[in-house]
Design a protein around this motif. Structure first.
Motif, mmCIF file in Angstrom:
data_model
loop_
_atom_site.group_PDB
_atom_site.id
_atom_site.type_symbol
_atom_site.label_atom_id
_atom_site.label_comp_id
_atom_site.label_asym_id
_atom_site.label_seq_id
_atom_site.Cartn_x
_atom_site.Cartn_y
_atom_site.Cartn_z
ATOM 1 N N GLU A 213 40.275 36.403 45.271
ATOM 2 C CA GLU A 213 39.248 37.182 44.587
ATOM 3 C C GLU A 213 39.382 37.041 43.074
ATOM 4 O OE1 GLU A 213 37.875 41.759 44.361
ATOM 5 O OE2 GLU A 213 39.088 41.202 46.100
ATOM 6 N N LYS A 214 38.260 36.760 42.418
ATOM 7 C CA LYS A 214 38.297 36.521 40.967
ATOM 8 C C LYS A 214 38.445 37.822 40.187
ATOM 9 C CE LYS A 214 37.166 32.110 40.117
ATOM 10 N NZ LYS A 214 36.412 31.475 41.199
ATOM 11 N N VAL A 215 39.390 37.841 39.285
ATOM 12 C CA VAL A 215 39.548 38.990 38.406
ATOM 13 C C VAL A 215 38.969 38.657 37.034
ATOM 14 C CG1 VAL A 215 41.192 40.609 37.414
ATOM 15 C CG2 VAL A 215 41.668 39.566 39.636
ATOM 16 N N TYR A 216 39.092 37.393 36.652
ATOM 17 C CA TYR A 216 38.635 36.953 35.338
ATOM 18 C C TYR A 216 37.595 35.836 35.481
ATOM 19 C CZ TYR A 216 42.859 39.309 33.723
ATOM 20 O OH TYR A 216 43.820 40.226 33.464
ATOM 21 N N ALA A 217 36.821 35.656 34.412
ATOM 22 C CA ALA A 217 35.881 34.539 34.396
ATOM 23 C C ALA A 217 36.659 33.230 34.315
ATOM 24 C CB ALA A 217 34.961 34.673 33.179
ATOM 25 N N GLU A 218 36.099 32.162 34.895
ATOM 26 C CA GLU A 218 36.748 30.860 34.791
ATOM 27 C C GLU A 218 36.687 30.384 33.341
ATOM 28 O OE1 GLU A 218 38.449 29.063 36.813
ATOM 29 O OE2 GLU A 218 38.174 30.418 38.521
ATOM 30 N N HIS A 219 37.667 29.604 32.936
ATOM 31 C CA HIS A 219 37.599 28.991 31.612
ATOM 32 C C HIS A 219 36.640 27.812 31.654
ATOM 33 C CE1 HIS A 219 41.850 30.707 30.812
ATOM 34 N NE2 HIS A 219 40.915 31.553 30.451
ATOM 35 N N LEU A 220 35.968 27.558 30.531
ATOM 36 C CA LEU A 220 35.019 26.453 30.491
ATOM 37 C C LEU A 220 35.771 25.122 30.390
ATOM 38 C CD1 LEU A 220 32.432 27.978 28.000
ATOM 39 C CD2 LEU A 220 32.271 27.875 30.501
ATOM 40 N N PRO A 221 35.171 24.033 30.897
ATOM 41 C CA PRO A 221 35.831 22.724 30.810
ATOM 42 C C PRO A 221 36.012 22.289 29.353
ATOM 43 C CG PRO A 221 33.881 22.631 32.218
ATOM 44 C CD PRO A 221 33.876 23.981 31.590
ATOM 45 N N ALA A 222 36.999 21.454 29.140
ATOM 46 C CA ALA A 222 37.368 21.039 27.778
ATOM 47 C C ALA A 222 36.196 20.433 27.006
ATOM 48 C CB ALA A 222 38.532 20.053 27.839
ATOM 49 N N GLU A 223 35.366 19.609 27.681
ATOM 50 C CA GLU A 223 34.251 18.966 26.958
ATOM 51 C C GLU A 223 33.281 20.020 26.419
ATOM 52 O OE1 GLU A 223 35.631 18.162 30.078
ATOM 53 O OE2 GLU A 223 33.759 17.714 31.123
ATOM 54 N N VAL A 224 33.039 21.037 27.237
ATOM 55 C CA VAL A 224 32.094 22.078 26.836
ATOM 56 C C VAL A 224 32.645 22.847 25.636
ATOM 57 C CG1 VAL A 224 30.879 24.151 27.610
ATOM 58 C CG2 VAL A 224 31.298 22.269 29.218
ATOM 59 N N LEU A 225 33.948 23.119 25.683
ATOM 60 C CA LEU A 225 34.568 23.846 24.575
ATOM 61 C C LEU A 225 34.464 23.035 23.288
ATOM 62 C CD1 LEU A 225 37.861 25.153 26.256
ATOM 63 C CD2 LEU A 225 35.763 26.441 25.828
ATOM 64 N N GLU A 226 34.765 21.759 23.413
ATOM 65 C CA GLU A 226 34.758 20.896 22.240
ATOM 66 C C GLU A 226 33.368 20.817 21.616
ATOM 67 O OE1 GLU A 226 36.061 16.397 21.861
ATOM 68 O OE2 GLU A 226 37.482 17.629 23.009
ATOM 69 N N ALA A 227 32.368 20.595 22.482
ATOM 70 C CA ALA A 227 30.990 20.519 21.982
ATOM 71 C C ALA A 227 30.591 21.839 21.344
ATOM 72 C CB ALA A 227 30.049 20.164 23.137
ATOM 73 N N GLY A 228 30.980 22.942 21.969
ATOM 74 C CA GLY A 228 30.623 24.268 21.456
ATOM 75 C C GLY A 228 31.253 24.549 20.100
ATOM 76 N N ILE A 229 32.491 24.081 19.919
ATOM 77 C CA ILE A 229 33.161 24.287 18.632
ATOM 78 C C ILE A 229 32.457 23.461 17.558
ATOM 79 C CG2 ILE A 229 35.300 23.915 17.348
ATOM 80 C CD1 ILE A 229 36.733 24.323 20.129
ATOM 81 N N LYS A 230 32.105 22.229 17.931
ATOM 82 C CA LYS A 230 31.414 21.352 16.984
ATOM 83 C C LYS A 230 30.086 21.931 16.541
ATOM 84 C CE LYS A 230 33.017 16.635 17.450
ATOM 85 N NZ LYS A 230 33.024 15.633 18.509
ATOM 86 N N SER A 231 29.338 22.452 17.504
ATOM 87 C CA SER A 231 28.007 22.951 17.183
ATOM 88 C C SER A 231 28.058 24.317 16.504
ATOM 89 C CB SER A 231 27.175 23.046 18.456
ATOM 90 O OG SER A 231 27.645 24.125 19.240
ATOM 91 N N GLY A 232 29.223 24.928 16.477
ATOM 92 C CA GLY A 232 29.328 26.233 15.841
ATOM 93 C C GLY A 232 29.059 27.389 16.784
ATOM 94 N N ARG A 233 28.833 27.080 18.035
ATOM 95 C CA ARG A 233 28.565 28.145 18.993
ATOM 96 C C ARG A 233 29.849 28.922 19.318
ATOM 97 N NH1 ARG A 233 26.575 27.763 25.219
ATOM 98 N NH2 ARG A 233 26.604 30.007 25.477
ATOM 99 N N TYR A 234 30.939 28.189 19.386
ATOM 100 C CA TYR A 234 32.228 28.818 19.672
ATOM 101 C C TYR A 234 33.137 28.747 18.463
ATOM 102 C CZ TYR A 234 30.747 28.086 24.526
ATOM 103 O OH TYR A 234 30.070 28.078 25.687
ATOM 104 N N ILE A 235 34.115 29.630 18.476
ATOM 105 C CA ILE A 235 35.081 29.667 17.374
ATOM 106 C C ILE A 235 36.471 29.447 17.951
ATOM 107 C CG2 ILE A 235 36.099 31.143 15.602
ATOM 108 C CD1 ILE A 235 33.197 32.641 15.996
ATOM 109 N N GLN A 236 37.225 28.645 17.226
ATOM 110 C CA GLN A 236 38.563 28.304 17.701
ATOM 111 C C GLN A 236 39.596 28.996 16.829
ATOM 112 O OE1 GLN A 236 39.124 24.097 17.377
ATOM 113 N NE2 GLN A 236 41.347 24.270 17.257
ATOM 114 N N GLY A 237 40.648 29.506 17.419
ATOM 115 C CA GLY A 237 41.683 30.153 16.610
ATOM 116 C C GLY A 237 42.848 30.622 17.456
#
Ligand SMILES: [Zn+2]
Length: 1054
Positions: A213-237
């Motif tokens: 049973e899921k307690v937490y949301a799944e983490h997004l795949p690495a490619e999606v994270l990378e693209a999101g950071i590039k586009s400014g949608r996500y923040i890395q830290g």
């Protein structure tokens, strides 16, 4: 060379299976990496020792699941095969394996079995990969045995029972057994490894039966994270959990300046564990911002005890960018200290399974689930745990127990906890390391080498060299000399430093160990030396009356103006004439009649003449130091206040009193000469190596950090100018309250708090305008004067020698570390220094708690003390207790909403009422009346200990009167106050060694040979307690930089 094909079945990141065919070349000659080699292999680099009874070859499964056991240094002669090493569990695991193979302190090598033509075996049809690999490793083990002509048996380790029965009897001399059996028969004394084995094995077994049973949301795949950071949608830290609200508040600090989301200049708040989504404090995460209407504010109230559920709507600050974690780029897990829960909880938890939730000592780390059958046996213990995984189906991360530390509350357990939590690993120096050391015994005394004597400048007959150190100091890093040159127009000042690099060759085991320690660690009751004692207390130590190698800087100064005419750097021979201690030197300068030990044998005029000579040198030195200090003052050197208190111990090492320290002018004289040497060496190496010299800078503080200082000073009618260090120094000098000297001290403490730490850096990694040392007001600075206890100084000594060679010969015989390598080393040393400071701070707090633990706060007078308010918060204020040098929070409102009310004589009681907070004051209002507390008010508090089994104990400060405690004694201002960090270092040193001397008599006989050898004594030998508050304050700040915009929040703890 023979070519074959190697077929690999890989899984692509999307889960598809890919078949890859690789050309594979095998050859006859593959180095075996063994010192017993009979076949003439080209073994360059690390080789296995021949001093073992057998060699060990682990298979892939063992490398994958039990690497931690192979990391024990006691396991020797390990051959890692290329095949087995393919079984890694990702990057971190791979990096550990690589580090292990590289580290010369571990007796293990890599053998490229797949390139060896007789080892290589192609896969059989229908054979599973696992089976095939085990067979390959076995083949390699057999080859290895034969290659060494059977000189040593070979033991292969595997957890696969079938392989054990299949191969066991095939070849004599090659054994195949399980790890458990191996540990039991070959290392029966290595209990820790056996316990670790069962812990890992248990965890592996249980991992298969996980829920779904899921307690937490799944983490997004690495490619999606990378693209999101590039586009400014996500923040890395980096995720940083607020330790006072570990369940609720975490922040993500921006990484780098590639922030496309320009409206966001602050950190991102991550509220609650669901949004934190399995990220652990320190992990590199990716967050997505929530819609604005879901943003939350930071909680600014003081919290009592950590981890308590408390909501205080009225105390939340402005809403700030708030987000949730969508992925994790890099885990930053380390070993954690954790406690077993109380027995009842263990029983209810373990009713259905073998799983237990452990509580980490660090509030910021979530509870850790481990599988164990020893829950009852370990019910009150602290253990070390390692995290393994955190699936989305699991509320808590899974881990396994590595080692038992002991019972909480016991000194050893608490100290080990502090070391581990700061990732400080100090084991005793190994046999191999000690073998590198020179010998100096009565039968075999150490002697100077004749070639060294002829290559060095000999100062033994020309210079009056002496040291000024704390009483009983064993490790004399530095000595001084001063003389009038013939003609009388010039003076010569000399600083002579222990020549550590003569004994510690670059790349030797001792060098590597010193580098990984980076510093000597000082805890409240002990220290862990960076170098073995034969160096630090003997051959490197510039003791009186013996010949020693030194690194010297000699300045020729104009006798009147004291301007520098000439500087000489180089290796020398010295013989120190006097080993003075601070108090003695000061007494001589004060013209008092004192006994100088070195002159006690002399009589009459001879003695008088020697004494006059020494006194003249001390006076000249004082004059030069005053001049140097004045020069730095002109540049804006800061005089910052630190509170230094030390513990007085009785014979059983119980703390009987905490006493403030009294610095002397001579401390400052010595410190000033050391600063001067450091500065001139910095100039020399920077000029010769503009891109690869190790310097130390102190960046100017951010102006907003001064807000608290400026506002507080304003509350007392002072104006503080922070535009430059000069202006700051001058305005602090003027902010003197004639009725309460503590005001000035507190302002200086606040100024120190606003500063950042001084840091090491490589000159190529930083633009020249940032070389500046703000606190010392010097354009270039480094550390040269304490190579016995700081690795940075060792590096600087080598750079200085290289600079001298370069100037003399025009080239170097050995390449220097390049800028990138040096910068990496600088960061490593900075990290270790930070860890050392944290550990020191925590051990001080531990001893503060120990001091108050056995005192009844209601009857013991020592638990009641005068305190000064230095900051105001929503539900209370922060105070400083000068007598004990401690800071802490005082609450004016309790959990039931009652507030403190003050009666006519200042006594406190709790009643229904309200609080009103202003910038520089706070009022309590009850039916009996109103009382207002102002910044810098003196109040009376009661100090007690709040025990905690799982975490560190803390001190509890309770307001008992709004009036000062008794008639507050006016603070006596010592004549020469501690000025710079270096002065403080010297003072600290002084305290340590004088205490060491006091204890020496009784200690000497009891100390075992090992303890003398390793200097890692378990008996308290050095007692400096209660570190300078300034340093502690700096730590608070750096630990809390997540609260960028509100630096003052950092003080909620302490
Ligand atoms: Zn060989």
């Amino acid at each position: 060379m023979i070519k074959t094909e190697k077929i690999l079945h890989l899984k692509s990141s999307k889960g598809r299976k890919v078949r890859v065919v690789r050309e594979h070349y095998v050859r006859e000659q593959v180095p075996c990496g063994n010192s017993l080699c009979q076949a003439g292999c080209h073994n360059d680099g690390k080789v296995l020792s021949s001093d073992v009874t057998h060699y060990v070859v682990p298979d892939g499964g063992v490398v994958r699941d039990f690497l931690e056991i192979l990391e024990f240094r006691e396991l020797q002669g390990i051959v890692f095969t290329q095949t087995a090493n393919q079984h890694t569990r990702g990057r971190r695991h791979y990096k550990r394996l690589r580090a292990l193979l590289k580290d010369p302190r571990h007796d293990c090598v890599l053998f490229a079995n797949e390139f060896q033509q007789n080892c290589y075996c192609p896969r059989n049809k229908g054979e599973s990969q696992e089976k095939w690999h085990t067979r390959c490793v076995y083949n390699a083990a057999v080859w290895y045995y034969n290659h060494l002509a059977g000189l040593r048996p070979v033991v292969m380790l595997t957890e696969d029972c079938d392989s054990i029965s299949e191969f066991n009897a095939q070849n004599s001399g090659v054994y195949i057994i399980s790890i458990q059996e191996y540990l039991a028969s070959f290392c029966p004394d290595l209990r820790a490894a056996q316990e670790l084995y069962s812990s890992i094995a248990q965890t592996l077994q249980e991992r298969e039966s996980e829920g779904t049973e899921k307690v937490y949301a799944e983490h997004l795949p690495a490619e999606v994270l990378e693209a999101g950071i590039k586009s400014g949608r996500y923040i890395q830290g980096i995720l940083s959990v607020n330790k006072h609200r570990a369940q609720h508040e975490a922040f993500v600090r921006y990484q780098g300046s590639t922030n496309k989301n320009s409206e966001l200049n602050s950190d991102v708040l991550v509220n609650g564990v669901k949004h934190r989504n399995r990220a652990v404090h320190g992990d590199m995460v990716v967050v997505e911002l929530l819609p604005r209407n879901e943003w939350k504010g930071r909680n600014t109230a003081l919290t009592e005890g950590q981890g308590e559920e408390r909501t205080m709507e009225d105390t939340q600050s402005q809403p700030m960018p708030t987000g949730r974690v969508v992925g994790i780029l890099q885990r930053n897990w380390r070993d954690y200290v954790a406690s077993f829960p109380p027995l009842e909880e263990v029983q209810s938890q373990s009713r259905n399974s073998q799983k237990i939730l452990l509580i980490p000592w660090d509030y910021r780390i979530p509870k850790i689930r481990i599988s164990t059958q020893q829950a009852e046996a370990l019910k009150d213990c602290r253990v070390i745990v390692r995290l393994d995984s955190w699936e989305s189906t699991s509320m808590y991360p899974n881990g396994h127990c590595v080692r038992v530390l002991g019972k909480p509350g016991e000194l050893e357990t608490e100290i080990q906890t502090i070391l581990l939590e700061n990732s400080i690993h100090v084991s005793t120096f190994s046999e191999a390391q000690l073998r590198e050391m020179p010998v100096n015994t009565e039968e075999n005394p150490w002697q100077m080498d004749s070639s060294e004597v002829s290559s060095r400048r000999d100062l033994r007959n020309t210079h009056l060299v002496f040291s000024i150190d704390p009483k009983g100091c064993e490790d004399v890093d530095d000595t001084l000399s001063v003389r009038i040159l013939p003609g009388g127009k010039h003076l010569e000042l000399g600083v002579h430093i222990a020549d550590v690099t003569h004994f510690v060759k670059e790349g030797s085991l001792t060098d590597l160990e010193a580098q990984s320690r980076a510093t000597t660690y000082y805890l409240a009751d002990r220290r862990y030396d960076m170098l073995p004692a034969v160096l630090s207390a003997d051959l490197c130590s510039l003791l009186g009356g013996v010949d020693r190698y030194a690194m010297s800087v000699l300045w020729e100064l104009d006798a009147n103006s004291l301007d520098v005419c000439k500087v000489w750097y180089g290796r020398t021979l010295i013989r120190s004439s006097y080993q003075l201690h601070y108090e003695l030197a000061q007494s001589l300068l004060n013209g008092e009649e004192v006994e100088v030990h070195e002159l006690s044998q002399l009589k009459g005029s001879q003695r008088d003449q020697k004494l006059a000579e020494l006194l003249q040198a001390l006076e000249t030195l004082t004059r030069i130091a005053r001049h140097l200090r004045a020069q730095r003052d002109k540049g804006g050197a800061l005089e910052l206040e630190g509170v230094e208190v030390r513990a007085q111990l009785d014979e059983d090492k119980n703390i009987i009193a905490l006493v403030p320290k009294q610095p002397l002018e001579v401390h400052e004289t010595v410190a000033e000469c050391m600063i001067y040497a450091n500065h001139w060496v910095a100039r020399k190496i920077q000029e010769n190596f503009p891109h690869q010299a190790l310097l130390r800078h102190h960046p100017p503080p951010k102006q907003e950090y001064f807000n608290h200082l400026i506002d507080s000073a304003k509350a007392r009618g002072f104006s503080i100018d922070t535009r430059s260090n000069r202006a700051l120094a001058d305005s602090l000098e003027r902010a003197m309250d004639p009725h309460d000297p503590l005001v000035n001290r507190l302002l200086r403490i606040m100024a120190t708090q606003a500063m950042s730490n001084a840091l090491y850096f490589s000159t190529g990694a930083c633009p020249e305008e940032q070389y500046y040392h703000y606190g010392l007001a010097l354009d270039r600075y480094t550390h040269f004067t304490s190579p016995i206890r700081r690795y940075a100084d060792v590096v600087v000594h080598r750079l200085l020698m290289a600079a001298i060679q370069l100037e003399k010969e025009g080239s170097l015989n050995k390449a220097l570390a390049d800028n990138r390598e040096l910068e990496e080393l600088a960061q490593q040393i900075n990290n270790k220094n930070r860890a050392a400071q944290h550990a020191q701070k925590q051990s001080t707090e531990l001893f503060q708690c120990l001091y108050f633990r056995d005192k009844d706060p209601h009857t013991d007078e020592r638990c009641v003390a005068d305190a000064v308010i230095y900051a105001v918060r929503a539900n209370g204020f922060l105070i400083f207790v000068p007598q004990y040098g401690l800071k802490g929070a005082v609450y004016l409102k309790d959990r039931d909403g009652q507030v403190v009310s003050i009666s006519g004589d200042g006594k406190c009681e709790w009643n229904a009422g309200t609080l009103q907070r202003y910038p520089d004051k706070i009022s309590t209002r009850t039916s009996t009346g109103t009382h207002t507390f102002y910044l810098f008010d003196h109040v009376t508090v009661r100090i007690s200990v709040k025990p905690s089994g799982c975490h560190a104990d803390t001190l509890c400060l309770e307001l008992i009167s709004s009036k000062p405690h008794r008639a507050m004694q006016p603070e006596s201002q010592p004549a020469g106050r501690s000025r710079s960090d270096l002065v403080q270092e010297v003072v600290r040193w002084a305290e340590e060694a004088s205490l060491q001397a006091e204890e020496k008599k009784e200690r000497k006989s009891k100390l075992s040979k090992e303890e003398r050898q390793f200097r890692q004594s378990k008996t308290p030998n050095l007692y400096v307690i209660l570190q300078e508050i300034s340093e502690l304050a700096l730590l608070d700040l750096s630990a809390c930089q997540i609260t960028n915009t509100e630096a003052q929040m950092c003080n909620t703890s302490s």
